[in-house]
Design a protein around this motif. Structure first.
Motif, PDB file in Angstrom:
ATOM      1  N   PRO A 288       0.924  -1.099  -0.080  1.00 49.37           N
ATOM      2  CA  PRO A 288      -0.142  -0.074   0.105  1.00 49.37           C
ATOM      3  C   PRO A 288       1.043   1.006  -0.358  1.00 49.37           C
ATOM      4  CG  PRO A 288      -1.162  -1.245   1.642  1.00 49.37           C
ATOM      5  CD  PRO A 288      -0.181  -2.690   1.606  1.00 49.37           C
ATOM      6  N   THR A 289       2.503   0.835   0.737  1.00 50.03           N
ATOM      7  CA  THR A 289       2.639   2.616   0.814  1.00 50.03           C
ATOM      8  C   THR A 289       3.607   2.143  -0.481  1.00 50.03           C
ATOM      9  OG1 THR A 289       4.271   2.142   2.933  1.00 50.03           O
ATOM     10  CG2 THR A 289       2.308   3.104   2.407  1.00 50.03           C
ATOM     11  N   GLY A 290       4.503   1.131  -0.515  1.00 46.44           N
ATOM     12  CA  GLY A 290       5.841   0.511  -1.102  1.00 46.44           C
ATOM     13  C   GLY A 290       7.165   0.852  -0.844  1.00 46.44           C
ATOM     14  N   LYS A 291       6.870   1.271   0.891  1.00 49.54           N
ATOM     15  CA  LYS A 291       7.671   1.442   1.347  1.00 49.54           C
ATOM     16  C   LYS A 291       8.382  -0.400   2.388  1.00 49.54           C
ATOM     17  CE  LYS A 291       6.860   5.909   3.003  1.00 49.54           C
ATOM     18  NZ  LYS A 291       6.870   6.637   3.915  1.00 49.54           N
ATOM     19  N   VAL A 292       9.262  -0.493   2.452  1.00 48.37           N
ATOM     20  CA  VAL A 292      10.180  -1.670   3.462  1.00 48.37           C
ATOM     21  C   VAL A 292       9.884  -1.689   5.349  1.00 48.37           C
ATOM     22  CG1 VAL A 292      12.111  -2.762   3.842  1.00 48.37           C
ATOM     23  CG2 VAL A 292      11.982  -2.204   1.779  1.00 48.37           C
ATOM     24  N   GLU A 293       9.040  -2.355   5.263  1.00 51.82           N
ATOM     25  CA  GLU A 293       8.668  -2.405   6.686  1.00 51.82           C
ATOM     26  C   GLU A 293       8.588  -3.594   7.768  1.00 51.82           C
ATOM     27  OE1 GLU A 293       5.062  -0.314   7.284  1.00 51.82           O
ATOM     28  OE2 GLU A 293       4.994   0.907   5.778  1.00 51.82           O
ATOM     29  N   TYR A 294       8.888  -3.442   8.801  1.00 52.68           N
ATOM     30  CA  TYR A 294       8.848  -5.166   9.874  1.00 52.68           C
ATOM     31  C   TYR A 294       6.978  -5.501   9.957  1.00 52.68           C
ATOM     32  CZ  TYR A 294       9.503  -7.956  13.708  1.00 52.68           C
ATOM     33  OH  TYR A 294       9.674  -8.585  14.094  1.00 52.68           O
ATOM     34  N   ILE A 295       6.968  -6.426   9.312  1.00 52.08           N
ATOM     35  CA  ILE A 295       5.553  -6.638   9.254  1.00 52.08           C
ATOM     36  C   ILE A 295       5.270  -8.125   9.744  1.00 52.08           C
ATOM     37  CG2 ILE A 295       3.129  -7.168   8.402  1.00 52.08           C
ATOM     38  CD1 ILE A 295       4.179  -5.024   6.630  1.00 52.08           C
ATOM     39  N   PRO A 296       5.196  -9.056  11.607  1.00 56.92           N
ATOM     40  CA  PRO A 296       5.498 -10.314  11.308  1.00 56.92           C
ATOM     41  C   PRO A 296       3.875 -10.777  11.636  1.00 56.92           C
ATOM     42  CG  PRO A 296       6.259  -8.366  13.824  1.00 56.92           C
ATOM     43  CD  PRO A 296       5.914  -7.904  12.566  1.00 56.92           C
TER      44      PRO A 296
END
Length: 442
Positions: A288-296
């Protein structure tokens, strides 16, 4: 090809099994500091609540099953150090104390995550527990038997599920969270309001917008939780504040986010050649944002682990990114979401519009026809769909899997309005609920 794997839960198991199947000549060694592997921590509340009677069903692999694939599984072994330049590991056998070296051609890091433990006065008192692994679940069940009042700190998915499980076991339950809503990362207020009201109907005490400042005890055991707004007597506390990556071993050696999540590319490669990472220890691209994130999430972990195996020798299959799709059942309500909420989209600085509909999921001439509420979040200018949420008493949560695909493929609200969905009175209306939501936006 010598493959070393550090850690063996969701991502590790997926990487190991697929590597063994794809590369018959690979010499695979797994180092796991615990004495069990592949425990489904998302099943803890079901186990605690008695829905799952046999905890062995929450393990989806074993050292014996991996041995059948030719994998050497070293249980109760802790990796102490890694020499990335010379491709060597220093390992300690936790049972014997023996330390030794091993070498590798490819290294897979699937060390997972660990619960966040706040530095609060009294945190070391007895009966303040974590909820992550198999031993935690057994301890929670054992301690809960004699506990009358139980306090859960943290109103994410695990905390919310445990609260319901404890209440159904006849306990007096308090749920504390520093945010003013439960499940605030996944749902907007109109959805969490319904869930919170359901908890209140079941006599669960909600202490929202409150931060724990201190635990008090007697004879070494916790007896009271003190927040910035109140005090709560308790016999047992479960901490469910969140997770952080288990990556201390790699700090300064691999590129990471500030929280310690190892940054990987679309082929699960880290910043060092022949070093791969996946699961709760690594990052993902949030579509949705195109960003690298932490989603465990377990779903992300098994996909990433599988992709490591495919890309171990050469890059072949890209990770498609994630929408962070998830679901939960709270008493009679089936709830699911994918992508950004309205609140999180605005916090990310996005200009968005939303549409919310409530309609019966199938024709009114059928014997039953429960209501469902769906909310869709979309970008104002491009009309690209960014997120969706659903609540209903009939299980319609698979609609959010459909919306996950919609977001992944960057569809617009206009396109969703006319997507081809089947019609059959047992299941839906001539216009599917997702069509109706999109049409209502116009």
């Amino acid at each position: 090809m010598k493959v070393a794997v550090i850690g063996c839960t969701h991502a590790g198991t997926a990487a190991i099994v697929n590597t063994a199947k794809l590369y018959k000549d690979a010499e695979i060694t797994v180092y796991e500091r615990n004495d069990n592997i592949s425990f489904l921590s998302c099943g803890i509340a079901l186990y605690v609540g008695g829905v799952v009677k046999d905890p062995q069903g929450l393990f989806y692999s074993s050292p014996e099953a991996l041995a059948e694939l030719g994998v050497k599984t070293k249980m109760s072994h802790d990796v102490l150090n890694i020499d990335f330049d010379n491709k060597k590991l220093k390992v300690k056998n936790l049972k014997t104390g023996e330390e030794f070296e091993d070498s590798f051609d490819k290294l897979i890091i699937t060390t997972g995550s660990w619960p966040i433990i706040p530095r609060i006065e009294g945190i070391d008192l007895e009966n303040i527990l974590l909820s992550k692994n198999f031993y935690h679940s057994n301890t929670i069940i054992e301690k809960a038997k004699s506990a009358k009042k139980i306090t859960v700190v943290g109103a994410g998915y695990i905390g919310v599920e445990l609260v319901e499980a404890f209440e159904m076991n006849g306990k007096e339950v308090t749920l504390i969270d520093s945010m003013d809503r439960i499940l605030n990362k996944y749902l907007d207020k109109e959805f969490t309001d319904i869930a919170e009201e359901t908890f209140k109907e079941h006599k669960i005490k909600l202490a929202l917008g409150e931060t724990v400042s201190k635990f008090e005890g007697k004879d070494g055991k916790v007896t009271k939780v003190i927040t910035n707004k109140g005090e709560y007597e308790t016999d047992l506390v479960i901490l469910c504040i969140g997770f952080r990556p288990n990556t201390e071993l790699f700090k300064g050696k691999l590129d990471m986010l500030p929280n310690g999540a190892i940054i990987v590319d679309e082929y699960m490669r880290t910043s060092r050649e022949d070093i791969f990472a996946a699961g709760d220890s690594a990052t993902v691209v949030y579509n949705p944002t195109g960003k690298v994130e932490y989603i465990p999430l377990a779903t992300n972990a098994v996909r990433m682990g599988t992709l490591i195996a495919r890309n171990l020798v050469k890059p072949t299959t890209k990770h498609l990114g994630t929408q962070g799709t998830s679901g939960i059942k709270i008493y009679d309500y089936n709830i699911a979401s994918t992508g950004l909420t309205e609140e999180s989209a605005k916090s990310a600085g996005l200009e968005v519009k939303t549409v919310t509909i409530t309609d019966n999921y199938r024709p009114e001439f059928m014997p039953t026809f429960d209501e469902a509420t769906i909310k869709v979040v979309y970008e104002t200018e491009s009309e690209r769909i960014l997120g969706a949420q659903l609540i209903s008493k009939t299980d319609l949560t698979q609609l959010m899997n459909t919306m996950s695909v919609v977001i992944q493929n960057k569809m617009t609200i206009d396109e969703l309005a006319f997507v081809d969905f089947f019609f059959q009175p047992h299941f839906n209306k001539p216009w599917n609920l997702l069509n109706i939501a999109a049409l209502s936006a116009k």
